[in-house]
Scaffold this motif. Sequence first.
Motif, PDB file in Angstrom:
ATOM      1  N   UNK A  41       0.839  -1.185   0.000  1.00 57.63           N
ATOM      2  CA  UNK A  41       0.000   0.000   0.000  1.00 57.63           C
ATOM      3  C   UNK A  41       0.881   1.245   0.000  1.00 57.63           C
ATOM      4  N   UNK A  42       0.520   2.201  -0.858  1.00 59.52           N
ATOM      5  CA  UNK A  42       1.275   3.455  -0.999  1.00 59.52           C
ATOM      6  C   UNK A  42       2.771   3.202  -1.186  1.00 59.52           C
ATOM      7  N   UNK A  43       3.087   2.289  -2.089  1.00 55.55           N
ATOM      8  CA  UNK A  43       4.470   1.857  -2.281  1.00 55.55           C
ATOM      9  C   UNK A  43       5.396   3.002  -2.671  1.00 55.55           C
ATOM     10  N   UNK A  44       4.938   3.878  -3.562  1.00 59.18           N
ATOM     11  CA  UNK A  44       5.799   4.961  -4.050  1.00 59.18           C
ATOM     12  C   UNK A  44       6.235   5.862  -2.901  1.00 59.18           C
ATOM     13  N   UNK A  45       5.269   6.357  -2.141  1.00 59.01           N
ATOM     14  CA  UNK A  45       5.583   7.281  -1.041  1.00 59.01           C
ATOM     15  C   UNK A  45       6.351   6.578   0.072  1.00 59.01           C
ATOM     16  N   UNK A  46       5.995   5.340   0.352  1.00 57.47           N
ATOM     17  CA  UNK A  46       6.647   4.634   1.462  1.00 57.47           C
ATOM     18  C   UNK A  46       8.107   4.340   1.143  1.00 57.47           C
ATOM     19  N   UNK A  47       8.388   3.902  -0.086  1.00 56.08           N
ATOM     20  CA  UNK A  47       9.768   3.610  -0.457  1.00 56.08           C
ATOM     21  C   UNK A  47      10.599   4.891  -0.459  1.00 56.08           C
ATOM     22  N   UNK A  48      10.025   5.997  -0.933  1.00 43.95           N
ATOM     23  CA  UNK A  48      10.740   7.272  -0.930  1.00 43.95           C
ATOM     24  C   UNK A  48      11.081   7.710   0.498  1.00 43.95           C
ATOM     25  N   UNK A  49      10.163   7.478   1.428  1.00 48.88           N
ATOM     26  CA  UNK A  49      10.419   7.883   2.813  1.00 48.88           C
ATOM     27  C   UNK A  49      11.507   7.031   3.448  1.00 48.88           C
ATOM     28  N   UNK A  50      11.609   5.771   3.031  1.00 48.23           N
ATOM     29  CA  UNK A  50      12.616   4.882   3.611  1.00 48.23           C
ATOM     30  C   UNK A  50      14.005   5.203   3.078  1.00 48.23           C
ATOM     31  N   UNK A  51      14.114   5.480   1.780  1.00 46.85           N
ATOM     32  CA  UNK A  51      15.447   5.735   1.225  1.00 46.85           C
ATOM     33  C   UNK A  51      15.914   7.157   1.528  1.00 46.85           C
ATOM     34  N   UNK A  52      14.988   8.100   1.694  1.00 54.06           N
ATOM     35  CA  UNK A  52      15.370   9.461   2.049  1.00 54.06           C
ATOM     36  C   UNK A  52      15.685  10.324   0.834  1.00 54.06           C
ATOM     37  N   UNK A  53      16.027  11.591   1.067  1.00 53.64           N
ATOM     38  CA  UNK A  53      16.313  12.537  -0.022  1.00 53.64           C
ATOM     39  C   UNK A  53      17.538  12.132  -0.832  1.00 53.64           C
ATOM     40  N   UNK A  54      17.586  12.621  -2.074  1.00 51.98           N
ATOM     41  CA  UNK A  54      18.707  12.287  -2.955  1.00 51.98           C
ATOM     42  C   UNK A  54      20.015  12.874  -2.438  1.00 51.98           C
ATOM     43  N   UNK A  55      19.944  14.062  -1.854  1.00 55.64           N
ATOM     44  CA  UNK A  55      21.150  14.696  -1.346  1.00 55.64           C
ATOM     45  C   UNK A  55      21.421  14.230   0.083  1.00 55.64           C
ATOM     46  N   UNK A  56      22.628  13.772   0.313  1.00 53.23           N
ATOM     47  CA  UNK A  56      23.012  13.261   1.617  1.00 53.23           C
ATOM     48  C   UNK A  56      23.671  14.371   2.427  1.00 53.23           C
ATOM     49  N   UNK A  57      23.155  14.595   3.651  1.00 49.69           N
ATOM     50  CA  UNK A  57      23.737  15.598   4.546  1.00 49.69           C
ATOM     51  C   UNK A  57      23.998  14.963   5.907  1.00 49.69           C
ATOM     52  N   UNK A  58      24.913  15.556   6.647  1.00 49.00           N
ATOM     53  CA  UNK A  58      25.268  15.018   7.949  1.00 49.00           C
ATOM     54  C   UNK A  58      24.124  15.133   8.949  1.00 49.00           C
ATOM     55  N   UNK A  59      23.269  16.146   8.764  1.00 47.63           N
ATOM     56  CA  UNK A  59      22.165  16.364   9.704  1.00 47.63           C
ATOM     57  C   UNK A  59      20.908  15.605   9.298  1.00 47.63           C
ATOM     58  N   UNK A  60      20.977  14.866   8.209  1.00 42.64           N
ATOM     59  CA  UNK A  60      19.811  14.152   7.697  1.00 42.64           C
ATOM     60  C   UNK A  60      19.402  13.030   8.642  1.00 42.64           C
ATOM     61  N   UNK A  61      18.114  12.828   8.776  1.00 41.35           N
ATOM     62  CA  UNK A  61      17.632  11.742   9.619  1.00 41.35           C
ATOM     63  C   UNK A  61      18.052  10.400   9.035  1.00 41.35           C
ATOM     64  N   UNK A  62      18.048   9.392   9.866  1.00 43.20           N
ATOM     65  CA  UNK A  62      18.501   8.069   9.433  1.00 43.20           C
ATOM     66  C   UNK A  62      17.621   7.545   8.303  1.00 43.20           C
ATOM     67  N   UNK A  63      18.233   7.163   7.211  1.00 40.09           N
ATOM     68  CA  UNK A  63      17.526   6.579   6.085  1.00 40.09           C
ATOM     69  C   UNK A  63      18.513   5.686   5.328  1.00 40.09           C
ATOM     70  N   UNK A  64      18.026   4.966   4.335  1.00 39.42           N
ATOM     71  CA  UNK A  64      18.890   4.013   3.642  1.00 39.42           C
ATOM     72  C   UNK A  64      19.996   4.704   2.849  1.00 39.42           C
ATOM     73  N   UNK A  65      19.728   5.869   2.332  1.00 45.23           N
ATOM     74  CA  UNK A  65      20.755   6.563   1.556  1.00 45.23           C
ATOM     75  C   UNK A  65      21.895   7.056   2.450  1.00 45.23           C
ATOM     76  N   UNK A  66      21.579   7.488   3.662  1.00 44.54           N
ATOM     77  CA  UNK A  66      22.658   7.887   4.563  1.00 44.54           C
ATOM     78  C   UNK A  66      23.405   6.669   5.076  1.00 44.54           C
ATOM     79  N   UNK A  67      22.726   5.539   5.162  1.00 43.61           N
ATOM     80  CA  UNK A  67      23.358   4.329   5.671  1.00 43.61           C
ATOM     81  C   UNK A  67      24.280   3.688   4.644  1.00 43.61           C
ATOM     82  N   UNK A  68      23.837   3.663   3.367  1.00 47.42           N
ATOM     83  CA  UNK A  68      24.591   2.941   2.349  1.00 47.42           C
ATOM     84  C   UNK A  68      25.261   3.848   1.317  1.00 47.42           C
ATOM     85  N   UNK A  69      24.821   5.088   1.198  1.00 49.21           N
ATOM     86  CA  UNK A  69      25.390   5.991   0.206  1.00 49.21           C
ATOM     87  C   UNK A  69      26.634   6.696   0.715  1.00 49.21           C
ATOM     88  N   UNK A  70      27.411   7.205  -0.213  1.00 51.96           N
ATOM     89  CA  UNK A  70      28.648   7.911   0.152  1.00 51.96           C
ATOM     90  C   UNK A  70      28.670   9.354  -0.342  1.00 51.96           C
TER      91      UNK A  70
END
Length: 208
Positions: free
Chosen positions: A86-115
């Motif tokens: 349900x609501x796959x598009x919005x839910x997946x976007x919320x889990x991976x987080x914004x495209x731009x990675x910042x140090x103050x960004x909340x925990x998400x998959x992009x901050x965890x696995x991205x560089x």
Amino acid sequence: MDPALFPRIRVERTLALIKPDAIHKSEEIEDIILRNGFSILQKRNVQMTPEQCSDFYAEHYGKLNFPSLTAYMSSGPTIALTLARDNAVAHWKSIIGPAKITKTQIECLRTKYGTSDLQNALHGSESFQAAAREIKFMFPNTLIEAFPTKEETEEYLGRYVKETLLQGLTELCKNKPLNPCVWLADWLIKNNPNGPQICNEAFVQEAK
């Protein structure tokens, strides 16, 4: 019919890409996907050419990072996944987080696995329309059907489901079985008005 019996759940599909920089963490990422209630409908490993990357990211054409993006995405294998919930598009976007990675960004998959902003590990479709296009791009044989409207859904339930289901629920309340879900499922199978009818044996012999 009580609307509470049928909560409105919008099941969607979205495309997820595990990018070249995170492909070594694919099993871990897929486990996270499943634990967040997604079903993985399709999966394939792809090695895109720069031309294919240009087509996939066509909406980014003309941006300063476009050459770097296509070069990076074609630099190694990528895993494409069709996800559903349900609501796959919005839910997946919320889990991976914004495209731009910042140090103050909340925990998400992009901050965890991205560089970096470019090597941010994961892709998610921006909208249902984008998901339909991207899934078709990665899985050309996929048939994506349009969601029925609210009116079409209500008409279908009223025509084919409501009467039989209410009868089944009434019988369920009378019988009070120990396992109501299994009992109701069995009752609906036995009393499906659209199921195949068993012909009378004498009639079959006469027809021969």
